[in-house]
Scaffold this motif. Sequence first.
Motif, short mmCIF file in Angstrom:
data_model
loop_
_atom_site.label_atom_id
_atom_site.label_comp_id
_atom_site.label_asym_id
_atom_site.label_seq_id
_atom_site.Cartn_x
_atom_site.Cartn_y
_atom_site.Cartn_z
N ARG A 149 44.39 44.36 46.81
CA ARG A 149 43.51 45.47 46.41
C ARG A 149 42.61 45.88 47.55
NH1 ARG A 149 44.42 42.65 41.66
NH2 ARG A 149 45.69 43.93 40.27
N ASP A 178 51.09 43.72 44.70
CA ASP A 178 50.58 44.20 43.42
C ASP A 178 50.87 45.69 43.31
OD1 ASP A 178 48.88 44.49 41.00
OD2 ASP A 178 48.23 42.48 41.55
N HIS A 231 53.32 44.27 37.72
CA HIS A 231 52.45 44.50 38.89
C HIS A 231 53.23 44.94 40.13
CE1 HIS A 231 48.36 43.13 37.56
NE2 HIS A 231 49.07 42.50 36.63
N ASP A 291 52.60 37.58 35.49
CA ASP A 291 51.54 38.02 34.58
C ASP A 291 51.68 39.49 34.21
OD1 ASP A 291 50.94 38.55 37.35
OD2 ASP A 291 49.03 39.37 36.65
N GLU A 292 51.11 39.83 33.10
CA GLU A 292 50.86 41.22 32.70
C GLU A 292 52.03 42.17 32.97
OE1 GLU A 292 46.06 41.60 32.98
OE2 GLU A 292 47.16 42.09 34.78
N TRP A 322 51.73 32.43 36.46
CA TRP A 322 50.66 32.73 35.52
C TRP A 322 51.11 32.30 34.11
CZ3 TRP A 322 46.22 33.34 37.76
CH2 TRP A 322 46.15 33.93 39.03
N TRP A 339 44.75 31.62 32.42
CA TRP A 339 43.63 32.49 32.82
C TRP A 339 43.00 33.28 31.68
CZ3 TRP A 339 44.19 38.00 32.97
CH2 TRP A 339 45.48 38.47 32.71
N TYR A 397 36.86 33.10 37.70
CA TYR A 397 37.07 34.38 38.40
C TYR A 397 35.76 34.77 39.08
CZ TYR A 397 41.72 35.53 36.57
OH TYR A 397 43.06 35.54 36.31
N ASP A 399 35.23 37.37 40.77
CA ASP A 399 35.05 38.82 40.93
C ASP A 399 34.28 39.43 39.78
OD1 ASP A 399 37.30 38.28 39.25
OD2 ASP A 399 38.01 40.35 39.53
N PHE A 420 34.46 43.25 39.29
CA PHE A 420 35.38 44.02 38.44
C PHE A 420 34.58 44.54 37.24
CE2 PHE A 420 39.46 43.98 35.77
CZ PHE A 420 40.05 45.01 36.50
N TYR A 423 34.16 43.31 33.46
CA TYR A 423 33.50 42.05 33.07
C TYR A 423 31.99 42.25 32.99
CZ TYR A 423 37.91 40.04 34.86
OH TYR A 423 39.22 39.75 35.11
N TRP A 456 39.71 38.41 42.93
CA TRP A 456 40.45 39.68 42.86
C TRP A 456 39.59 40.74 43.51
CZ3 TRP A 456 45.26 38.86 41.38
CH2 TRP A 456 45.54 37.75 40.58
N GLU A 458 39.54 44.34 43.49
CA GLU A 458 39.45 45.76 43.12
C GLU A 458 38.13 46.39 43.53
OE1 GLU A 458 40.55 43.40 41.05
OE2 GLU A 458 42.17 44.12 39.76
C1 TNX Z 1 43.67 40.26 35.74
S1 TNX Z 1 44.50 37.54 36.63
C2 TNX Z 1 44.73 40.24 36.62
C3 TNX Z 1 44.55 40.85 37.95
C4 TNX Z 1 43.23 41.55 38.07
C5 TNX Z 1 42.16 40.68 37.50
C6 TNX Z 1 40.77 41.17 37.72
C7 TNX Z 1 45.81 38.17 36.49
C8 TNX Z 1 46.91 37.24 36.41
N1 TNX Z 1 45.87 39.52 36.41
O1 TNX Z 1 45.59 41.73 38.21
O2 TNX Z 1 43.00 41.78 39.42
O3 TNX Z 1 42.41 40.52 36.12
O4 TNX Z 1 39.84 40.13 37.54
#
Ligand code: TNX
Length: 544
Positions: A149, A178, A231, A291-292, A322, A339, A397, A399, A420, A423, A456, A458
């Motif tokens: 980022r 990412d 991602h 992740d995600e 993850w 996480w 975290y 950030d 970030f 949060y 992280w 961002e």
């Molecule tokens: C979640 S942690 C994410 C990241 C973001 C982060 C910001 C994770 C496995 N995925 O892509 O940067 O939150 O804190």
Amino acid sequence: MSSPIIPLPDSIQEAGGTVSAQVPTSVTMSTERLRPLVDVFRTDLRTWTGRELDPPRVASSAVPAGIHFTLTDDGPATPLAPLSAASLGEHALTVDERGVLVESATEEGLARGAATVIQLLRAQDGPRGVRIHDRAHWGWRGLSLDVVRSFVPLERVLRIVDLLALYKFNVLHLHLSDNEAWRLELPGWPRLTPDTEAGREYFTLAEYGAIVRYAAERFITVVPEIDLPGHVGAALRAYPELNPIDAERLEGPFPIANLSVDAPRSWALVDDVVRTLVDHTPGPFIHVGGDEAFGMDGDAHIAFVERAVAALRAAGKKTIGWQETSRADIGSEHIAQYWVDFRIDDEGAEREPSGADAIAEESLAAMVSHFAEAARDGERIGRKGMQAVLSPISHAYVDRPHAEASVDAGQDAARSGLGFAYYPPTPISAYLEWDARDVLPAVDLAKVAGVEAALWCESVRGPADIDALLMPRLPAVAEVAWAGSGRRDWPVFRNALAEHAVLWDEGGWAWYQADSVAWRRRIGGASAGLGEGGASSAVAGRAS
Ligand code: TNX
């Protein structure tokens, strides 16, 4: 008794009567084999304290007012690996009228002791008498560093490695790709890493190798992560054929950006990533991301994770991913990195930052169902008997926006933009006041591998922002990561933290000067001596 050493050693005995009058200037070692380690110690001592030591000599015992390293076992060195017996860094350290003595059966143990010596020598006068026995509770003590980022150039990464070494971390997890960018040269895929107006903002494989070597000299293992199959926005922008549908809608926060299971090039990418990481990573672990993968079919996600894990294992590597990777059928040898702890963080997780771009409706729906499933990952990790590395968002975290004001006006003015924005503002104490043993009750404690902080980027606008997020939060996470229980008492810990400001100043860090700590800076060239002048022979540490 309190001690300014961070993390708090397992056992410390202060010997108040035996203060060494002199600051050591010489360093010796029991065997020539220790020369590389002692040379790194001299470099790092200079970095953090400005002190110079004479070139090291081999000697059978300490010389007066010197520092002596003794390797008590001359068997062959074992390869550097998190979770190995050596990764606990066991060592003994004595300061008395003869000088400073560090003893360990392993080089890794000596390196952890060297970090303590650097902390002891931060003050202007000679170190006080002390007897320490120390070892980590957790064999995985990491930092996940997002170099995507905001690109973190090689030199900055090395400074972060210095910091990890000072606080006895043993893993640098590099998050290398990412949605925003891809930061590692990948042979055969040149469009992933174009030159930008800012110049070249990715690591060549040679630079990656330089990071790995510099970290290894400090007994820190690099664990690389190319994040797949979600991602992957940067990859889709460069090679839309990896998923023509997702490639069309990459705008806005939290885009749906996954590799397509139907695109043959997706599988070629996975294989090339695996081969490249394996060829350039001497450490035993590769991180598969996972992740995600918002909006992705669950079976497709699992198929990618299984292919990556199988390919890595075939190449002799161990895997971590993850927590979402726990959904794949990859056996109990896999480590799941936990996480999503929204349970502890209900308020903040869904905080909509003012002025943020709206999250696309379909992204939002995909996120809601993603996190509903994520709530079951912990139980899944436990049931499958996987190991766990703990990176709970609320405590690991770094950030998150700072809750404290800064005593530095410039920092304080920049505070609202840092961290970030999803949060809530978070105090330093949040990074200290948790216990890794409580995070995942569904997982057998014997399966908990350790703790990993995450940075992280961002919200990062430049190097000073990285400094202000990491410091002073990272030492607090170190306390939890090194200790099984530790000194989770903020009023006590912050007294220790206050003493470290002189190191960070000397190391050139733009650390965050939170007003919750009475920082002790070096004023007019003088700083306070070591220790709180407590009763002599006081015994402290985690073991007591
Ligand atoms: C979640 S942690 C994410 C990241 C973001 C982060 C910001 C994770 C496995 N995925 O892509 O940067 O939150 O804190």
